[in-house]
Motif scaffolding. Sequence first.
Motif, PDB file in Angstrom:
ATOM      1  N   ASP A 142      42.638  48.703  40.853  1.00  0.00           N
ATOM      2  CA  ASP A 142      43.101  49.891  40.132  1.00  0.00           C
ATOM      3  C   ASP A 142      44.375  50.477  40.728  1.00  0.00           C
ATOM      4  OD1 ASP A 142      41.783  50.615  42.445  1.00  0.00           O
ATOM      5  OD2 ASP A 142      40.835  52.389  41.587  1.00  0.00           O
ATOM      6  N   ASP A 143      45.065  49.706  41.587  1.00  0.00           N
ATOM      7  CA  ASP A 143      46.384  50.128  42.055  1.00  0.00           C
ATOM      8  C   ASP A 143      47.334  48.929  41.960  1.00  0.00           C
ATOM      9  OD1 ASP A 143      46.135  48.516  44.387  1.00  0.00           O
ATOM     10  OD2 ASP A 143      45.064  50.124  45.401  1.00  0.00           O
ATOM     11  N   ASP A 173      38.371  47.419  34.720  1.00  0.00           N
ATOM     12  CA  ASP A 173      38.560  48.199  33.495  1.00  0.00           C
ATOM     13  C   ASP A 173      39.859  49.003  33.541  1.00  0.00           C
ATOM     14  OD1 ASP A 173      36.481  49.052  35.436  1.00  0.00           O
ATOM     15  OD2 ASP A 173      36.827  51.015  34.557  1.00  0.00           O
ATOM     16  N   ALA A 174      40.356  49.278  34.763  1.00  0.00           N
ATOM     17  CA  ALA A 174      41.636  49.986  34.882  1.00  0.00           C
ATOM     18  C   ALA A 174      42.774  49.135  34.311  1.00  0.00           C
ATOM     19  CB  ALA A 174      41.915  50.322  36.344  1.00  0.00           C
ATOM     20  N   LEU A 175      42.706  47.815  34.526  1.00  0.00           N
ATOM     21  CA  LEU A 175      43.716  46.916  33.965  1.00  0.00           C
ATOM     22  C   LEU A 175      43.524  46.741  32.459  1.00  0.00           C
ATOM     23  CD1 LEU A 175      44.062  44.114  36.676  1.00  0.00           C
ATOM     24  CD2 LEU A 175      45.265  46.298  36.464  1.00  0.00           C
ATOM     25  N   ASP A 176      42.278  46.820  32.007  1.00  0.00           N
ATOM     26  CA  ASP A 176      42.020  46.771  30.563  1.00  0.00           C
ATOM     27  C   ASP A 176      42.708  47.939  29.859  1.00  0.00           C
ATOM     28  OD1 ASP A 176      40.453  44.565  30.985  1.00  0.00           O
ATOM     29  OD2 ASP A 176      38.548  45.643  30.872  1.00  0.00           O
ATOM     30  N   THR A 177      42.633  49.107  30.494  1.00  0.00           N
ATOM     31  CA  THR A 177      43.256  50.304  29.919  1.00  0.00           C
ATOM     32  C   THR A 177      44.774  50.143  29.840  1.00  0.00           C
ATOM     33  OG1 THR A 177      41.481  51.703  30.788  1.00  0.00           O
ATOM     34  CG2 THR A 177      43.539  52.795  30.171  1.00  0.00           C
ATOM     35  N   GLN A 199      41.277  40.272  27.483  1.00  0.00           N
ATOM     36  CA  GLN A 199      41.864  38.957  27.720  1.00  0.00           C
ATOM     37  C   GLN A 199      43.301  39.060  28.202  1.00  0.00           C
ATOM     38  OE1 GLN A 199      40.266  35.999  27.792  1.00  0.00           O
ATOM     39  NE2 GLN A 199      42.216  35.363  28.687  1.00  0.00           N
ATOM     40  N   CYS A 200      44.052  40.007  27.637  1.00  0.00           N
ATOM     41  CA  CYS A 200      45.438  40.203  28.090  1.00  0.00           C
ATOM     42  C   CYS A 200      45.486  40.661  29.541  1.00  0.00           C
ATOM     43  CB  CYS A 200      46.135  41.238  27.198  1.00  0.00           C
ATOM     44  SG  CYS A 200      46.551  40.617  25.559  1.00  0.00           S
ATOM     45  N   ALA A 201      44.537  41.518  29.912  1.00  0.00           N
ATOM     46  CA  ALA A 201      44.482  42.008  31.293  1.00  0.00           C
ATOM     47  C   ALA A 201      44.215  40.853  32.251  1.00  0.00           C
ATOM     48  CB  ALA A 201      43.399  43.078  31.421  1.00  0.00           C
ATOM     49  N   VAL A 202      43.291  39.976  31.893  1.00  0.00           N
ATOM     50  CA  VAL A 202      42.965  38.826  32.741  1.00  0.00           C
ATOM     51  C   VAL A 202      44.161  37.883  32.853  1.00  0.00           C
ATOM     52  CG1 VAL A 202      41.542  36.751  32.913  1.00  0.00           C
ATOM     53  CG2 VAL A 202      40.481  38.915  32.301  1.00  0.00           C
ATOM     54  N   VAL A 224      35.319  36.628  40.392  1.00  0.00           N
ATOM     55  CA  VAL A 224      34.780  37.277  39.195  1.00  0.00           C
ATOM     56  C   VAL A 224      35.522  38.593  38.966  1.00  0.00           C
ATOM     57  CG1 VAL A 224      32.471  36.279  39.404  1.00  0.00           C
ATOM     58  CG2 VAL A 224      32.968  38.460  40.517  1.00  0.00           C
ATOM     59  N   TYR A 225      35.494  39.053  37.719  1.00  0.00           N
ATOM     60  CA  TYR A 225      36.071  40.346  37.360  1.00  0.00           C
ATOM     61  C   TYR A 225      34.927  41.277  36.954  1.00  0.00           C
ATOM     62  CZ  TYR A 225      40.158  37.298  36.833  1.00  0.00           C
ATOM     63  OH  TYR A 225      41.152  36.361  37.051  1.00  0.00           O
ATOM     64  N   LEU A 226      34.829  42.411  37.620  1.00  0.00           N
ATOM     65  CA  LEU A 226      33.761  43.359  37.309  1.00  0.00           C
ATOM     66  C   LEU A 226      34.342  44.622  36.694  1.00  0.00           C
ATOM     67  CD1 LEU A 226      31.317  43.060  40.341  1.00  0.00           C
ATOM     68  CD2 LEU A 226      31.324  41.813  38.173  1.00  0.00           C
ATOM     69  N   ARG A 227      33.740  45.019  35.581  1.00  0.00           N
ATOM     70  CA  ARG A 227      34.198  46.192  34.841  1.00  0.00           C
ATOM     71  C   ARG A 227      33.061  47.195  34.677  1.00  0.00           C
ATOM     72  NH1 ARG A 227      36.524  41.600  32.209  1.00  0.00           N
ATOM     73  NH2 ARG A 227      38.724  41.857  31.645  1.00  0.00           N
ATOM     74  N   ASN A 228      33.422  48.460  34.587  1.00  0.00           N
ATOM     75  CA  ASN A 228      32.481  49.527  34.207  1.00  0.00           C
ATOM     76  C   ASN A 228      31.171  49.470  34.988  1.00  0.00           C
ATOM     77  OD1 ASN A 228      34.258  50.404  32.032  1.00  0.00           O
ATOM     78  ND2 ASN A 228      33.580  48.570  30.927  1.00  0.00           N
ATOM     79  N   MET A 229      31.264  49.209  36.268  1.00  0.00           N
ATOM     80  CA  MET A 229      30.053  49.054  37.064  1.00  0.00           C
ATOM     81  C   MET A 229      29.291  50.365  37.258  1.00  0.00           C
ATOM     82  SD  MET A 229      29.666  45.919  37.557  1.00  0.00           S
ATOM     83  CE  MET A 229      28.414  45.901  38.824  1.00  0.00           C
TER      84      MET A 229
END
Length: 414
Positions: A142-143, A173-177, A199-202, A224-229
């Motif tokens: 997230d930075d 999820d920060a990169l998703d945003t 998908q664009c974030a990944v 792995v990528y973890l979101r909204n944990m």
Amino acid sequence: MSESISGTTSEDPLFNLDDEKTDWIRSACRRFRILIIGRANAGKTTILQKVCNTTELPVVYNTEGKEIDPVILEASASRGLHNIEDEMVFKSNPGFVFHDSRGFEAGGIEELNKVKLFIESRSKEAWLPNKLHAIWYCIPVDDSRPFTTAENWFFSECGTGEVPVIVIFTKFDALDTKAFIALRKEGKSRIEARELASQCAVSSFEEVHLETLSTFPYSPKGHVYLRNMNKEGYDCGDLVEQTAAALDDETLRQLFVSTQRNNLEVCIRYALESALGTIEQGIGKPIKIVSEDNFKEMIRIILRWFPQYSPQRSNSIQDWIESAITIVILADFGFLLWDNYIDPSKAIDVYDQCPSIQAAIAEATNQAVQILISRRTWSRGKERLKKQMVQIALDNRLPLKLLTNPIVAGNQQE
């Protein structure tokens, strides 16, 4: 790892799983040991709680096996004191033991060397229960700088031997945003942007950072990528999958898969793949009839991958009788699900959520065994015990509980 454990392999070409080795590991090593590394804001505690299906904090034990008072633990943490040798165990799943590298994010030489020495000593440990089995390295994204001096040092200088490292990119999820905002600026509708953002974030992240990670001398075995944990309904299924895949030793993989309890799909997949692997040994050889013993062995291989059936050596008659009754109840309910075109594997999930049924089986089995013991001879008590076993199974059939247990009923409706 496998070299240090001796064992004999079945002579039957259809079954090549080393049973002696597997049983020895399961009886000698009942816990899977993981080192979790990461900065203070990486979400390490949340990940461990998700893996162990709990919201409670772990119990921490010192090197002598004594529980550390939470007040003392908090005071030590506030002063920057921490012992990486301390063991963290969650009551919800004592099959996992975790070590935390608190202070590692400081990036100081002393802290980094402590981690390196811990990994070196634990990876070379001869006694399997004390050995380190896997490393989870958490990196928050997230930075703008996910890789700090600590990460650069670890993947450049810290070899882990046979112990696999899984990188966990947290707060993805920060990169998703950010990707969603960029897509909106490109003229995409809100619906399109929402569908494409993940998908664009990944893709963007992998192009910039993941390629860099692969160039290090000691790159991780998986990621792995973890979101909204922090939200309900999100789990660590991908982490479980990646960790299992990263374990080269079949018996350690089996220990890990059957220890974790929140991803039955991975239990099912490895169980069936393992069973298929035994069958493949016979392909291309002269045709032979598979005996009843072979079939029983295949069932035993499959059940090893599930936590409640992983065979453990026990002298207790009650344990074995309880297991037999439980398997029958699950098979019975699995037939009901199968007959209604629902995944039969849900039978295990349903049973896990019915503590009253489990307690009833345990109590009834105990009473039956006590009667057997009181009769002193197997020949006089076995017929009565058989009848009692059947009655216990009939009294606790899961289909009979569907109308009375809201948890089970809700599962069935799904």
